[in-house]
Write an enzyme that holds these catalytic residues in place. Sequence first.
Site, PDB file in Angstrom:
ATOM      1  N   PRO A  23       0.840  -1.204   0.000  1.00  0.00           N
ATOM      2  CG  PRO A  23      -0.016  -1.050   2.156  1.00  0.00           C
ATOM      3  CD  PRO A  23       0.719  -1.973   1.253  1.00  0.00           C
ATOM      4  CG  LEU A  24       3.271   2.071  -2.494  1.00  0.00           C
ATOM      5  CD1 LEU A  24       3.688   1.820  -3.940  1.00  0.00           C
ATOM      6  CD2 LEU A  24       4.486   2.402  -1.641  1.00  0.00           C
ATOM      7  CB  THR A  25      -0.136   7.382   1.069  1.00  0.00           C
ATOM      8  OG1 THR A  25      -0.781   6.569   2.038  1.00  0.00           O
ATOM      9  CG2 THR A  25      -0.822   8.731   1.009  1.00  0.00           C
ATOM     10  CB  ALA A  56      -3.534   4.648   4.126  1.00  0.00           C
ATOM     11  CE1 TYR A 179      -0.732   8.107   9.465  1.00  0.00           C
ATOM     12  CE2 TYR A 179       0.067   5.994   8.672  1.00  0.00           C
ATOM     13  CZ  TYR A 179       0.066   7.372   8.617  1.00  0.00           C
ATOM     14  OH  TYR A 179       0.865   8.024   7.708  1.00  0.00           O
ATOM     15  N   GLY A 313       7.289  -1.854  -2.466  1.00  0.00           N
ATOM     16  CA  GLY A 313       6.734  -0.510  -2.451  1.00  0.00           C
ATOM     17  C   GLY A 313       7.220   0.326  -3.611  1.00  0.00           C
ATOM     18  CB  THR A 314       9.983   2.811  -3.989  1.00  0.00           C
ATOM     19  OG1 THR A 314      10.992   1.927  -3.480  1.00  0.00           O
ATOM     20  CG2 THR A 314       9.567   3.781  -2.898  1.00  0.00           C
TER      21      THR A 314
END
Length: 355
Positions: A23-25, A56, A179, A313-314
Amino acid sequence: MSALFQPLQVGALTLPNRILMAPLTRCRAEDDHVPGDLMATHYAQRASAGLLIAEATMAMEGNSAFWHEPGIHSAAQVGGWKHVTDAVHKAGGRIFLQVWHGGRACHPLLNDGAQPVAPSALPIRNDEVHTPEGKKPYVTPRALADDELPGIVAGFRHAAENALAAGFDGIEVHGANGYLLDEFLRDGSNTRSGPYGGPIENRARLMLEVLDACVGVWGAGRVGLRLSPLNSYNDMRDSDPVGLITWMAQRLNDYPLAYLHVMRGDFFGQQKGDVVTPARAHYKGVLIGNMGYTPQEAASAIESGQLDAVAFGTAFLANPDLPARIKAGASLNKPHPATFYSPGPEGYTDYPFMQ
């Protein structure tokens, strides 16, 4: 690399490979936190992942921490996400939604002046948040009362119902990165007493109640959980991160989860330790690793049985066809950090596919 391309049963789903998208905002939602065409294109481009874990997403209204992040609490947001899931499924992919409450990382300028909430009245220090008025210091949150917590659980339950209506294949509960649920879990941010404070079984209570609610909506094998015992992001600490992941791994065996998703490190390198080994030793289900794995390291971890899959991710951010590139031994596009959170398609949907 063959270990990365073996099918994997994850709850009710069979994944064609073990290269997952973390998951990547990306802050590309439209007005009122509604996903639009750009987000549909972005996720559909990456549908060759074994599983896409969408970013998210606000479970409840009034808890924005990123200004342009998506939500799943309104009918318009459900409709926008349905467009995304349809595009991903048309491209042959599978997608979970990460449901989330920003807790003390929220800011009044993002939420019509509302004070953020947290387990304890402790602000995030030594950092600032992006707002419509520029970067601002975080404010001191209001400590939630015990009798408010059933409302938090109900908010996550409603988000789970909306994610089901939006066509997702499952959901991931965001219990990481400082969070709300993570704030309750770790003793550096939870200094309360009573049924939700003190020993780990109390600090974990809210997270487990949320899992109960989400599994009640989705059934067995359609709910995952992400944890980050070491990560100091959002001014987080725990006095015993290895003990925390050990206790959680054992306790989570009581749940019919799709997977446990563990971030193995700290973005800032302030806290160190091995949390993957105890997670593997004590958790009986599917274990996903995340944070800085190379394809080679991921394949080795899976081959040895330390992990069942790895979330990238990246690397997935910059390479929409990451599985094909890994399989071909091709070079990878380099990500452009300046466009991680900027609006528009640049650095989002314009990374090239392998020729």
